[in-house]
Scaffold this motif. Structure first.
Motif, PDB file in Angstrom:
ATOM      1  N   UNK A 309       0.859  -1.185   0.000  1.00 25.88           N
ATOM      2  CA  UNK A 309       0.000   0.000   0.000  1.00 25.88           C
ATOM      3  C   UNK A 309       0.898   1.239   0.000  1.00 25.88           C
ATOM      4  N   UNK A 310       0.294   2.349  -0.389  1.00 26.63           N
ATOM      5  CA  UNK A 310       1.029   3.619  -0.369  1.00 26.63           C
ATOM      6  C   UNK A 310       0.375   4.496   0.684  1.00 26.63           C
ATOM      7  N   UNK A 311       1.168   4.956   1.625  1.00 27.01           N
ATOM      8  CA  UNK A 311       0.663   5.895   2.624  1.00 27.01           C
ATOM      9  C   UNK A 311       1.694   6.981   2.795  1.00 27.01           C
ATOM     10  N   UNK A 312       1.244   8.212   2.861  1.00 28.85           N
ATOM     11  CA  UNK A 312       2.161   9.365   2.942  1.00 28.85           C
ATOM     12  C   UNK A 312       3.240   9.249   1.877  1.00 28.85           C
ATOM     13  N   UNK A 317       4.823  -2.493   2.991  1.00 27.34           N
ATOM     14  CA  UNK A 317       4.751  -3.894   2.594  1.00 27.34           C
ATOM     15  C   UNK A 317       4.421  -4.792   3.778  1.00 27.34           C
ATOM     16  N   UNK A 318       3.519  -5.759   3.510  1.00 21.27           N
ATOM     17  CA  UNK A 318       3.217  -6.784   4.516  1.00 21.27           C
ATOM     18  C   UNK A 318       3.335  -8.143   3.844  1.00 21.27           C
ATOM     19  N   UNK A 319       4.182  -8.986   4.367  1.00 22.45           N
ATOM     20  CA  UNK A 319       4.317 -10.333   3.811  1.00 22.45           C
ATOM     21  C   UNK A 319       5.080 -11.206   4.786  1.00 22.45           C
ATOM     22  N   UNK A 320       5.166 -12.497   4.460  1.00 22.38           N
ATOM     23  CA  UNK A 320       5.936 -13.418   5.296  1.00 22.38           C
ATOM     24  C   UNK A 320       7.431 -13.183   5.140  1.00 22.38           C
ATOM     25  N   UNK A 321       7.806 -12.312   4.194  1.00 16.99           N
ATOM     26  CA  UNK A 321       9.225 -12.071   3.947  1.00 16.99           C
ATOM     27  C   UNK A 321       9.771 -10.857   4.695  1.00 16.99           C
ATOM     28  N   UNK A 330      13.692   0.369  17.591  1.00 15.97           N
ATOM     29  CA  UNK A 330      12.319   0.831  17.421  1.00 15.97           C
ATOM     30  C   UNK A 330      11.471  -0.237  16.739  1.00 15.97           C
ATOM     31  N   UNK A 331      10.153  -0.092  16.830  1.00 19.12           N
ATOM     32  CA  UNK A 331       9.305  -1.092  16.187  1.00 19.12           C
ATOM     33  C   UNK A 331       9.370  -0.898  14.675  1.00 19.12           C
ATOM     34  N   UNK A 336      -1.013  -2.801  11.658  1.00 21.08           N
ATOM     35  CA  UNK A 336      -1.533  -3.881  10.800  1.00 21.08           C
ATOM     36  C   UNK A 336      -0.418  -4.740  10.210  1.00 21.08           C
ATOM     37  N   UNK A 337       0.800  -4.548  10.669  1.00 22.52           N
ATOM     38  CA  UNK A 337       1.871  -5.434  10.235  1.00 22.52           C
ATOM     39  C   UNK A 337       2.602  -4.990   8.977  1.00 22.52           C
TER      40      UNK A 337
END
Lengths: 457, 101
Positions: A309-312, A317-321, A330-331, A336-337
């Motif tokens: 997704x694009x934000x700001x 990216x969200x994936x198992x990789x 830092x986190x 949402x991961x």
């Protein structure tokens, strides 16, 4: 428990029937399958069981062999990239709780309180049986703003999980890479070659690009990867004509249309793909249509193996990789991961293009540099009042660093100061972080909030 | 642009070759590389210099000569030999680009 995790690397090798596939450097060739009964660690693997282990080698193949043996045995394997300054070691070792160091020669700077286990590419018979007992945490280092690298946590699963697409390589494939396997991009290729049971040819800092290409041609390389900068340099060599790859891959930097077209002209029969990957966000996608940028419809595909997704204006990216997180830092992910890559994108028509970084990180030939880190070194010079390090576009490696420096009143011999500053940078920083040029300027623009203006960085 | 050729003679009286040679030697020394003799047929990719060295050389030459012949043209093929490299700078020097040999 065993069903839910990736089998340790060595077990995956024997299960996958890697056969006589080999790992080849300029100096040595090793069949990784032989590690079932031989060891690169002088038979001292048991001393590393359940420990946090720093892998600090001069030779990348030695590091790769050690990793194959450590996965499933060590609690944590911390992989030092080439050129890591020994001054960062104490902080890295403290943060990662390092209890043992694996190295392939005399490595000054290792405290006497930790065990030192020699490793190398000469294999010795294994003492006892191999027992894989645990999941190993893999720690990769990435450039930090100041005060040394950040420690990024992965597992074999996050490094090697499939992202869909891509048929297994045909038998007889020979892979090669310009990357060093101790950094994320190269480690990817290393693991994929091992798990697919293909041979892999490694580059060497001792050979020229031309010599490496000749060696690649002699080995019949079929798949080869590097940054756009690696490829620009390779295409300067007449030896680039000697290889006839079926597949050419670029990643680690923005692939512009110029380099994609030059590769198409040089290798008309090859599949040419540019990929997006980062140590933190993992491998995200690959574009094979020969055009710069990536198709806009990759964004927002819910439920895909890799969700983007694009934000700001930045790619997330969200994936198992993706990495698990930063060790003691830092986190890494939002609620949402999703991992923010920090890469700014811009949509033009049906495509997105990378246009820079939110954090001002400069990409020098595929290696990230935080300008603040270089400024900190420059600012230690007694004549320097302030400095700003910025990128200058470069036709060979995308960008080089240029330093603008304000010196205190009565600067004396400007050339002498410039030369002292360059000397200091060369002593304290790896070569790609040393400014290509230093300019003395009367002043630097500062914002109302007192921060340096960093346009174009 | 320069039909008489006079300016070409003048500009070529201040050749770029020494500046390029000096920069090759300086960067090789800084980066701890062994530089082979800079003959025109030296293949750049087979010299001990790596891509970072070439990048620094091009950046520094832009400062000393005042131009970057690669410009923003993404399709400019990089010279293969040292002789090509010098010629690339000589022929693309502002003001002499259109002068025939």
């Amino acid at each position: 428990m065993f069903r839910t995790r990736q089998a340790p690397l060595l077990q995956a090798l024997s299960d996958g029937g890697s056969g006589d596939a080999s790992l080849r450097s300029a100096a040595a060739s090793v069949v990784p399958g032989s590690l079932a009964r031989l060891s690169s660690l002088g038979g001292r693997l048991d001393e590393l069981r359940d420990r946090s282990v720093l892998v600090w080698t001069g030779d990348q193949l030695a590091a790769g062999l050690a990793l194959i043996e450590l996965d499933g045995v060590a609690r944590r394997a911390v992989l030092c990239p080439p050129g890591l300054s020994a001054t960062h070691l104490p902080a890295i070792m403290a943060k990662a709780g390092v209890e043992a160091v694996v190295c392939d020669g005399l490595r000054a700077g290792v405290p006497s309180s930790v065990a030192v286990i020699p490793c190398g590419t000469g294999l010795l018979p294994l003492a006892g049986e191999r027992r894989d007992t645990r999941q190993t945490e893999w720690i990769l280092l990435t450039s930090g703003t100041t005060g040394g690298p950040k420690l990024v946590i992965h597992t074999l699963a996050s490094l090697a999980a499939p992202i869909g697409g891509g048929a297994p390589p045909a038998r007889g494939s020979v892979w090669s890479t310009f990357y060093d396997i101790r950094r994320y991009g190269g480690l990817q290729i290393f693991l994929r070659a091992l798990l697919a049971g293909t041979s892999l040819l490694l580059s060497s800092p001792e050979e020229t690009t031309g010599e490496f290409l000749i060696r690649a041609a002699e080995c019949g390389v079929t798949h080869i990867s590097g940054t756009p900068s690696h490829w620009r340099c390779a295409l300067m060599s007449p030896s680039a004509r000697r290889i006839a790859p079926r597949y050419v891959r670029l990643s680690g930097e923005i692939a512009d249309q110029g380099i994609l077209d030059a590769l198409r002209a040089a290798y008309p029969d090859a599949g040419i793909a540019h990929a997006f990957a980062s140590t933190e966000a993992g491998v995200a996608f690959e574009v094979g249509d020969g055009l710069a940028g990536f198709p806009a419809d990759l964004i927002g595909r819910g439920g895909a193996a890799v969700e983007m997704k694009i934000e700001k204006r930045t790619l997330r990216i969200r994936s198992a990789r993706t990495a698990i997180g930063y060790l003691g830092g830092p986190s890494l992910k939002d609620e949402s991961g999703f991992v923010d890559t920090g890469d700014l994108v811009e949509q033009r028509g049906e495509r997105y293009f990378f246009v820079g970084r939110t954090d001002g990180v400069i990409n020098v030939g595929g290696l990230k540099v935080h300008p603040e880190e270089v400024e900190a070194v420059i600012n230690r010079h007694p004549s320097v009042r302030m400095s700003r390090v910025k990128a200058r576009r470069n036709p060979i490696i995308g960008a080089v660093l240029v330093a603008d420096i304000v010196v205190r009143a009565a600067p004396g011999d400007g050339e002498a100061i410039k030369s002292e500053i360059l000397d200091a940078c060369q002593r304290m920083l790896p070569p790609y972080k040393v400014p290509a040029a230093v300019h003395l300027v009367p002043s630097l623009e500062v914002t109302d909030a007192g921060k340096l203006v960093r346009r174009g960085a | 642009m320069n039909p008489t050729g006079e300016a070409a003679v003048l500009t070529r009286a201040t050749p770029v070759r020494p500046a390029i040679e000096a920069q090759f030697e300086r960067v090789a020394k800084e980066q701890g590389k062994t530089l082979q003799p800079l003959s025109d047929d030296l293949v750049l990719a087979d010299s001990d210099l790596d891509s970072l060295c070439f990048a620094i050389i091009v950046a520094r030459l832009e400062d000393t000569l005042g131009y970057d012949p690669f410009g923003l043209a993404e399709d400019a093929a990089f010279p293969v030999t040292f002789g090509d490299f010098v010629a690339f700078y000589e022929t693309r020097r502002p003001g002499v680009a259109d002068v025939p040999d």
